[in-house]
Design an enzyme around this catalytic site. Structure first.
Site, PDB file in Angstrom:
ATOM      1  N   ASN A  99      35.572  67.699  33.447  1.00 13.90           N
ATOM      2  CA  ASN A  99      36.738  68.237  34.148  1.00 13.90           C
ATOM      3  C   ASN A  99      37.475  69.263  33.262  1.00 13.90           C
ATOM      4  O   ASN A  99      36.941  69.713  32.255  1.00 13.90           O
ATOM      5  CB  ASN A  99      37.672  67.133  34.640  1.00 13.90           C
ATOM      6  CG  ASN A  99      38.283  67.475  35.993  1.00 13.90           C
ATOM      7  OD1 ASN A  99      38.792  68.587  36.181  1.00 13.90           O
ATOM      8  ND2 ASN A  99      38.215  66.554  36.928  1.00 13.90           N
ATOM      9  N   ARG A 100      38.684  69.626  33.656  1.00 11.33           N
ATOM     10  CA  ARG A 100      39.327  70.801  33.052  1.00 11.33           C
ATOM     11  C   ARG A 100      40.310  70.459  31.934  1.00 11.33           C
ATOM     12  O   ARG A 100      40.966  69.413  31.974  1.00 11.33           O
ATOM     13  CB  ARG A 100      40.062  71.593  34.137  1.00 11.33           C
ATOM     14  CG  ARG A 100      39.094  72.218  35.131  1.00 11.33           C
ATOM     15  CD  ARG A 100      39.796  72.979  36.236  1.00 11.33           C
ATOM     16  NE  ARG A 100      38.825  73.686  37.066  1.00 11.33           N
ATOM     17  CZ  ARG A 100      38.091  73.132  38.028  1.00 11.33           C
ATOM     18  NH1 ARG A 100      38.226  71.836  38.302  1.00 11.33           N
ATOM     19  NH2 ARG A 100      37.217  73.851  38.709  1.00 11.33           N
ATOM     20  N   HIS A 150      34.152  71.045  31.972  1.00 10.46           N
ATOM     21  CA  HIS A 150      32.905  70.291  31.770  1.00 10.46           C
ATOM     22  C   HIS A 150      32.244  70.541  30.412  1.00 10.46           C
ATOM     23  O   HIS A 150      31.016  70.679  30.326  1.00 10.46           O
ATOM     24  CB  HIS A 150      31.929  70.602  32.895  1.00 10.46           C
ATOM     25  CG  HIS A 150      32.334  70.074  34.248  1.00 10.46           C
ATOM     26  ND1 HIS A 150      33.193  69.010  34.417  1.00 10.46           N
ATOM     27  CD2 HIS A 150      31.999  70.472  35.523  1.00 10.46           C
ATOM     28  CE1 HIS A 150      33.351  68.762  35.709  1.00 10.46           C
ATOM     29  NE2 HIS A 150      32.647  69.639  36.408  1.00 10.46           N
ATOM     30  N   HIS A 198      27.525  63.582  37.360  1.00  7.61           N
ATOM     31  CA  HIS A 198      27.887  64.641  38.305  1.00  7.61           C
ATOM     32  C   HIS A 198      26.886  64.838  39.449  1.00  7.61           C
ATOM     33  O   HIS A 198      26.639  65.977  39.877  1.00  7.61           O
ATOM     34  CB  HIS A 198      28.087  65.945  37.536  1.00  7.61           C
ATOM     35  CG  HIS A 198      29.044  66.898  38.170  1.00  7.61           C
ATOM     36  ND1 HIS A 198      28.776  67.566  39.348  1.00  7.61           N
ATOM     37  CD2 HIS A 198      30.282  67.306  37.803  1.00  7.61           C
ATOM     38  CE1 HIS A 198      29.797  68.348  39.648  1.00  7.61           C
ATOM     39  NE2 HIS A 198      30.729  68.208  38.739  1.00  7.61           N
ATOM     40  N   SER A 199      26.323  63.759  39.993  1.00  5.05           N
ATOM     41  CA  SER A 199      25.415  63.941  41.135  1.00  5.05           C
ATOM     42  C   SER A 199      26.154  64.432  42.362  1.00  5.05           C
ATOM     43  O   SER A 199      27.292  64.034  42.613  1.00  5.05           O
ATOM     44  CB  SER A 199      24.718  62.621  41.492  1.00  5.05           C
ATOM     45  OG  SER A 199      23.556  62.466  40.724  1.00  5.05           O
ATOM     46  N   TYR A 200      25.496  65.296  43.114  1.00  6.13           N
ATOM     47  CA  TYR A 200      25.936  65.688  44.453  1.00  6.13           C
ATOM     48  C   TYR A 200      25.116  64.828  45.407  1.00  6.13           C
ATOM     49  O   TYR A 200      23.901  64.977  45.489  1.00  6.13           O
ATOM     50  CB  TYR A 200      25.612  67.156  44.729  1.00  6.13           C
ATOM     51  CG  TYR A 200      26.431  68.172  43.975  1.00  6.13           C
ATOM     52  CD1 TYR A 200      26.410  68.248  42.594  1.00  6.13           C
ATOM     53  CD2 TYR A 200      27.198  69.107  44.677  1.00  6.13           C
ATOM     54  CE1 TYR A 200      27.144  69.207  41.925  1.00  6.13           C
ATOM     55  CE2 TYR A 200      27.932  70.075  44.005  1.00  6.13           C
ATOM     56  CZ  TYR A 200      27.901  70.115  42.630  1.00  6.13           C
ATOM     57  OH  TYR A 200      28.619  71.076  41.955  1.00  6.13           O
ATOM     58  N   ASP A 253      38.807  68.621  46.219  1.00  3.93           N
ATOM     59  CA  ASP A 253      38.470  68.767  44.798  1.00  3.93           C
ATOM     60  C   ASP A 253      39.670  68.223  44.021  1.00  3.93           C
ATOM     61  O   ASP A 253      40.506  68.970  43.530  1.00  3.93           O
ATOM     62  CB  ASP A 253      38.215  70.251  44.473  1.00  3.93           C
ATOM     63  CG  ASP A 253      37.560  70.444  43.104  1.00  3.93           C
ATOM     64  OD1 ASP A 253      37.371  69.436  42.390  1.00  3.93           O
ATOM     65  OD2 ASP A 253      37.240  71.599  42.775  1.00  3.93           O
ATOM     66  N   GLN A 304      37.136  61.832  40.443  1.00  4.09           N
ATOM     67  CA  GLN A 304      37.209  63.171  41.030  1.00  4.09           C
ATOM     68  C   GLN A 304      36.356  63.186  42.289  1.00  4.09           C
ATOM     69  O   GLN A 304      35.189  62.790  42.260  1.00  4.09           O
ATOM     70  CB  GLN A 304      36.674  64.218  40.026  1.00  4.09           C
ATOM     71  CG  GLN A 304      36.800  65.665  40.485  1.00  4.09           C
ATOM     72  CD  GLN A 304      38.194  66.271  40.248  1.00  4.09           C
ATOM     73  OE1 GLN A 304      38.998  65.723  39.496  1.00  4.09           O
ATOM     74  NE2 GLN A 304      38.465  67.390  40.878  1.00  4.09           N
ATOM     75  N   GLU A 318      33.165  61.449  40.773  1.00  6.57           N
ATOM     76  CA  GLU A 318      32.976  61.447  39.322  1.00  6.57           C
ATOM     77  C   GLU A 318      34.005  60.544  38.660  1.00  6.57           C
ATOM     78  O   GLU A 318      35.196  60.871  38.622  1.00  6.57           O
ATOM     79  CB  GLU A 318      33.136  62.869  38.788  1.00  6.57           C
ATOM     80  CG  GLU A 318      32.238  63.892  39.457  1.00  6.57           C
ATOM     81  CD  GLU A 318      32.831  65.297  39.390  1.00  6.57           C
ATOM     82  OE1 GLU A 318      33.180  65.752  38.288  1.00  6.57           O
ATOM     83  OE2 GLU A 318      32.963  65.942  40.444  1.00  6.57           O
TER      84      GLU A 318
END
Ligand code: BGC
Length: 375
Positions: free
Chosen positions: A109-110, A135, A209-211, A275, A312, A340
């Protein structure tokens, strides 16, 4: 508008009798296998591990990025489908992608403006998601080749990946020694366990981080997936997705998934799509249910359990049809969702958030479980 801010280790070999019984019940011995998957432009060999559990579910994870390449789970008729986005070849991963299936670190994340201070020393990181750090930077844990070893477990198959991040890598202080173990249990769970230590105070925040698309990767968008999140609060952000510091209630917002809603029902009210970071209700360090997703056409359900304080939720808003994934499937907007488990965004600059600081002598740990079943 709401702003959001093949070597096979099988239990079977010496247990012939046991195996026969297992086969009669239409199950198989859990196994872990390894094969070559290619090499990086620098000549580092990349391996692909396949974990199979006693019900025939299969997870494939490669050493580049300790990254989940595929996850095959049954629908309500028992038909397997791969429920994560990704590619068929290493070359496609090397060409660049938005963290499909990756282990993200050193800080997932940021981090605002790519800066934080520890004990009076300021550290500067890459602002690879201008104006912020995202990330882990330009070459985060997702782009490293990890060492791997098959692990012996009682109730399934497992592989442990290890990576040592040198002092100063991507601007972070301290040598961080990290491990991630993927276990595919015979209870149809993909368990991801993390550990990290450091030799200097630093920030660590790892995530998976799987979609996911429970209708099968590439089979349309995820807007009719039904989501429940165990969170009464979230962390509102500015327009660059940096938290304002407020812990706000989700009540009366389109972020309220305390009761089940489809992901698409209110997404039009959220600028850009979902998001955001949820503040999970669970208040202790135990592994607790964080979210549940149901896909009505196939009956597939995935629960996410974690001991992290944050989750997330991202609806693949930046997918735009330019990436062609596994089996030639084109990934359009909202074709995958991410859940996440992690510390909150920008924690290094937010003393009121649960800390991500790791000191020498301490061990960072995380357990996150993806449990699959049908209804
Ligand atoms: C973030 C998104 C970001 C995406 C990149 C997610 O974890 O929440 O903002 O665009 O990762 O793939």
């Amino acid at each position: 508008m709401f702003k959001q801010g093949v070597m096979v280790v099988a239990a079977c070999a010496s247990l012939l009798l046991g195996c026969a019984t297992v086969e009669a019940e239409d199950t198989v011995a859990p196994s872990a296998a390894v094969e070559a998957f290619g090499q990086t432009p620098e000549g580092q060999a990349v391996d692909l591990y396949t974990l199979t559990n006693s019900n025939g579910l299969r997870a494939r994870i490669m050493t580049y990025g300790a990254l989940l390449v595929s996850m095959e789970v049954p629908d309500r008729d028992g038909t397997l489908a791969d429920v994560v986005l990704g590619f068929d070849s290493l070359e496609d991963y090397l060409a660049g992608h938005p963290y499909f299936g990756a282990t993200v670190g050193r800080y997932a994340n940021r981090i605002a403006l790519g800066k934080f201070s520890i004990e009076g020393t300021e550290y500067t990181l890459a602002t690879n998601n201008a104006p912020n750090h995202l990330h882990g930077g330009n070459v985060g844990f997702d782009k490293r080749v990890w060492a791997a070893e098959i692990a012996e477990v009682e109730n399934g198959a497992a592989v442990t990946f290890s990576y040592t991040s040198p002092d100063g890598e991507e601007g972070y202080p301290g040598t961080v020694t990290s491990q991630v173990t993927y276990t595919l249990t015979n209870d149809n769970e993909l368990k991801v366990g993390y550990k990290a230590t450091t030799d200097k105070a630093t920030h660590v925040n790892l995530t998976h981080h799987s979609y996911f698309n429970l209708a099968g990767q590439g089979n349309g968008d995820i807007l009719s997936h039904v989501l429940t999140v165990e969170a009464d609060h979230y962390t509102p952000t500015d327009a660059t997705y940096i938290p304002t510091g407020e812990i706000a209630p989700v009540a009366n917002t389109p972020f309220d998934f305390t009761a089940p809603h489809t992901m698409g029902e209110r997404i039009g009210q959220v600028e850009g799509g979902y998001d955001l970071n949820y503040v999970l209700n669970s208040k202790d360090d135990a592994v607790a249910l964080a979210a549940k997703v149901y896909e009505p056409t196939t009956g597939r359900v995935m629960e996410v359990w974690t001991d992290e304080p944050g989750l997330q939720f991202y609806t693949g808003n930046f997918l735009d049809g330019t990436l062609t994934g596994k089996a030639g499937k084109v990934y359009n907007k909202n074709f995958g969702f991410c859940l996440e488990a992690q510390r909150f965004p920008d924690t290094p600059n937010r003393p009121n958030f649960p800390t991500s600081l790791l000191h020498p002598g301490e061990t960072y740990t995380q357990t996150t479980v993806h449990k699959f079943y049908t209804k």
